[in-house]
Design an enzyme around this catalytic site. Sequence first.
Site, PDB file in Angstrom:
ATOM      1  N   ASN A 173       2.737 -11.071  -0.038  1.00 46.09           N
ATOM      2  CA  ASN A 173       1.859 -10.002  -0.530  1.00 46.09           C
ATOM      3  C   ASN A 173       2.384  -9.562  -1.895  1.00 46.09           C
ATOM      4  O   ASN A 173       3.387  -8.866  -1.983  1.00 46.09           O
ATOM      5  CB  ASN A 173       1.893  -8.838   0.479  1.00 46.09           C
ATOM      6  CG  ASN A 173       1.159  -7.613  -0.016  1.00 46.09           C
ATOM      7  OD1 ASN A 173       0.394  -7.674  -0.989  1.00 46.09           O
ATOM      8  ND2 ASN A 173       1.385  -6.484   0.651  1.00 46.09           N
ATOM      9  N   TRP A 174       1.677  -9.980  -2.929  1.00 46.03           N
ATOM     10  CA  TRP A 174       2.151  -9.679  -4.294  1.00 46.03           C
ATOM     11  C   TRP A 174       1.858  -8.239  -4.699  1.00 46.03           C
ATOM     12  O   TRP A 174       2.324  -7.784  -5.737  1.00 46.03           O
ATOM     13  CB  TRP A 174       1.490 -10.626  -5.309  1.00 46.03           C
ATOM     14  CG  TRP A 174       1.815 -12.075  -5.127  1.00 46.03           C
ATOM     15  CD1 TRP A 174       2.599 -12.654  -4.160  1.00 46.03           C
ATOM     16  CD2 TRP A 174       1.355 -13.164  -5.950  1.00 46.03           C
ATOM     17  NE1 TRP A 174       2.647 -14.009  -4.329  1.00 46.03           N
ATOM     18  CE2 TRP A 174       1.892 -14.354  -5.428  1.00 46.03           C
ATOM     19  CE3 TRP A 174       0.537 -13.247  -7.078  1.00 46.03           C
ATOM     20  CZ2 TRP A 174       1.647 -15.609  -5.985  1.00 46.03           C
ATOM     21  CZ3 TRP A 174       0.274 -14.492  -7.645  1.00 46.03           C
ATOM     22  CH2 TRP A 174       0.837 -15.661  -7.093  1.00 46.03           C
ATOM     23  N   LYS A 175       1.053  -7.549  -3.930  1.00 47.27           N
ATOM     24  CA  LYS A 175       0.646  -6.164  -4.243  1.00 47.27           C
ATOM     25  C   LYS A 175       0.068  -6.090  -5.661  1.00 47.27           C
ATOM     26  O   LYS A 175      -0.536  -7.058  -6.120  1.00 47.27           O
ATOM     27  CB  LYS A 175       1.831  -5.211  -4.055  1.00 47.27           C
ATOM     28  CG  LYS A 175       2.508  -5.393  -2.700  1.00 47.27           C
ATOM     29  CD  LYS A 175       3.446  -4.295  -2.341  1.00 47.27           C
ATOM     30  CE  LYS A 175       4.117  -4.628  -1.024  1.00 47.27           C
ATOM     31  NZ  LYS A 175       4.945  -3.556  -0.527  1.00 47.27           N
ATOM     32  N   HIS A 184      -2.694  -2.426   5.592  1.00 45.85           N
ATOM     33  CA  HIS A 184      -1.331  -2.298   5.070  1.00 45.85           C
ATOM     34  C   HIS A 184      -0.974  -0.817   4.994  1.00 45.85           C
ATOM     35  O   HIS A 184      -1.828   0.024   4.687  1.00 45.85           O
ATOM     36  CB  HIS A 184      -1.233  -2.951   3.687  1.00 45.85           C
ATOM     37  CG  HIS A 184       0.184  -3.090   3.236  1.00 45.85           C
ATOM     38  ND1 HIS A 184       0.888  -2.030   2.716  1.00 45.85           N
ATOM     39  CD2 HIS A 184       1.034  -4.139   3.254  1.00 45.85           C
ATOM     40  CE1 HIS A 184       2.119  -2.436   2.426  1.00 45.85           C
ATOM     41  NE2 HIS A 184       2.233  -3.713   2.752  1.00 45.85           N
ATOM     42  N   GLU A 229       0.441   0.875   2.842  1.00 51.09           N
ATOM     43  CA  GLU A 229       0.143   1.510   1.546  1.00 51.09           C
ATOM     44  C   GLU A 229      -1.338   1.893   1.467  1.00 51.09           C
ATOM     45  O   GLU A 229      -1.683   2.898   0.858  1.00 51.09           O
ATOM     46  CB  GLU A 229       0.554   0.568   0.400  1.00 51.09           C
ATOM     47  CG  GLU A 229       2.078   0.484   0.284  1.00 51.09           C
ATOM     48  CD  GLU A 229       2.622  -0.813  -0.277  1.00 51.09           C
ATOM     49  OE1 GLU A 229       1.862  -1.602  -0.857  1.00 51.09           O
ATOM     50  OE2 GLU A 229       3.838  -1.035  -0.112  1.00 51.09           O
ATOM     51  N   GLU A 233       4.889  -4.090  10.626  1.00 54.01           N
ATOM     52  CA  GLU A 233       5.610  -3.679   9.432  1.00 54.01           C
ATOM     53  C   GLU A 233       6.064  -2.226   9.589  1.00 54.01           C
ATOM     54  O   GLU A 233       5.285  -1.299   9.311  1.00 54.01           O
ATOM     55  CB  GLU A 233       4.710  -3.781   8.202  1.00 54.01           C
ATOM     56  CG  GLU A 233       4.234  -5.195   7.929  1.00 54.01           C
ATOM     57  CD  GLU A 233       3.960  -5.407   6.444  1.00 54.01           C
ATOM     58  OE1 GLU A 233       4.489  -6.366   5.887  1.00 54.01           O
ATOM     59  OE2 GLU A 233       3.230  -4.598   5.839  1.00 54.01           O
ATOM     60  N   GLY A 286       9.738  -2.154   1.334  1.00 56.73           N
ATOM     61  CA  GLY A 286      10.169  -1.893  -0.034  1.00 56.73           C
ATOM     62  C   GLY A 286      11.382  -0.984  -0.131  1.00 56.73           C
ATOM     63  O   GLY A 286      11.706  -0.481  -1.206  1.00 56.73           O
ATOM     64  N   SER A 328      11.124  -5.635   3.936  1.00 56.63           N
ATOM     65  CA  SER A 328      12.381  -6.035   3.283  1.00 56.63           C
ATOM     66  C   SER A 328      12.950  -7.341   3.845  1.00 56.63           C
ATOM     67  O   SER A 328      14.159  -7.493   3.986  1.00 56.63           O
ATOM     68  CB  SER A 328      13.414  -4.911   3.368  1.00 56.63           C
ATOM     69  OG  SER A 328      12.927  -3.765   2.692  1.00 56.63           O
ATOM     70  N   GLY A 338       6.863  -8.876   0.906  1.00 58.01           N
ATOM     71  CA  GLY A 338       6.433  -8.159  -0.290  1.00 58.01           C
ATOM     72  C   GLY A 338       7.278  -8.571  -1.480  1.00 58.01           C
ATOM     73  O   GLY A 338       7.079  -9.639  -2.076  1.00 58.01           O
ATOM     74  N   GLY A 339       8.241  -7.736  -1.835  1.00 56.24           N
ATOM     75  CA  GLY A 339       9.048  -7.931  -3.044  1.00 56.24           C
ATOM     76  C   GLY A 339       9.569  -9.350  -3.227  1.00 56.24           C
ATOM     77  O   GLY A 339       9.469  -9.924  -4.321  1.00 56.24           O
TER      78      GLY A 339
HETATM   79  C1  PEP Z   1       4.885  -5.499   2.523  1.00 58.22           C
HETATM   80  O1  PEP Z   1       4.521  -4.631   1.748  1.00 58.22           O
HETATM   81  O2  PEP Z   1       4.047  -6.115   3.215  1.00 58.22           O
HETATM   82  C2  PEP Z   1       6.313  -5.786   2.594  1.00 58.22           C
HETATM   83  C3  PEP Z   1       6.757  -6.356   3.670  1.00 58.22           C
HETATM   84  O3  PEP Z   1       7.081  -5.400   1.501  1.00 58.22           O
HETATM   85  P1  PEP Z   1       8.639  -5.667   1.264  1.00 58.22           P
HETATM   86  O4  PEP Z   1       8.920  -7.084   1.714  1.00 58.22           O
HETATM   87  O5  PEP Z   1       8.835  -5.491  -0.201  1.00 58.22           O
HETATM   88  O6  PEP Z   1       9.374  -4.667   2.083  1.00 58.22           O
END
Ligand code: PEP
Length: 251
Positions: free
Chosen positions: A9-11, A96, A98, A168, A174, A214, A235-236
């Site tokens: 997920n590049w957001k 998600h 967010e 999640e 994040g 994470s 994500g990141g």
């Molecule tokens: C996400 O937003 O789906 C996620 C898992 O982010 P991160 O890996 O950065 O915690």
Amino acid sequence: MRKKIVAGNWKMNTLPSEGMTLAKDVIAKSGQVNHDVELVVIPPFTHLSEIVKLASGTRVSVGAQNCAQWKSGAYTGEVSASMLQSLGVEYVILGHSERREYFGETNAELLEKIKIALDCKLKPIFCCGEKLNEREAGEHFQVVQQQVEESLFPLDDSSISNIVIAYEPVWAIGTGKTATAEQAQEMHAFIRNLLANKYGEATAETISILYGGSCKPSNAGEIFSKPDVDGGLIGGASLVADDFIAIAKSF
Ligand code: PEP
């Protein structure tokens, strides 16, 4: 029996040209990953058309980060499931944390989005998970159960089979804090049990449940080794092709 999936997920990151470079890098390195692992890149809407073309004929699938809960019409700024379908997008993240937090998405709205996505032959990646205060209060199972029951359980047996679930924990997204592999397994088994009670064990056994929060090359191996963890929503770390591929190689 269940599909293993690692989805990035590049957001709201990368300009279109940067996204193309990242997608090319992921495609070029995808051969390093075991063939039973499906790789999915999930860029911003503006990149989808070009990245779908780039990924066509490769083993990398493409997803979107959201879609509207309406079919079409006067909804300025929204993108419909049928628009995504027409581009050749395969997956769509829905729910998600967010989107729930900043855009007020509710379980009921998410059910509408899921139904429309399924009508357009998209595969929803439905996100659920508790906030830190909810875990600290011991309410995490209750919160996730309500999310799953309200957004997924109105679906019939054939629809639920086309859903991917991502657990999640919001406190791990994040933040650099990861759920332990045991915490992930415990919640994944809980979700699978909810699915088994509603749809039967055979169906529950076919639904992929991904972990997100994470996830990185250093912890993915332990988390993915758990029996009810079928991959990750990243994500990141998905913004660096080598890290994303290293995570996928952890299976
Ligand atoms: C996400 O937003 O789906 C996620 C898992 O982010 P991160 O890996 O950065 O915690």
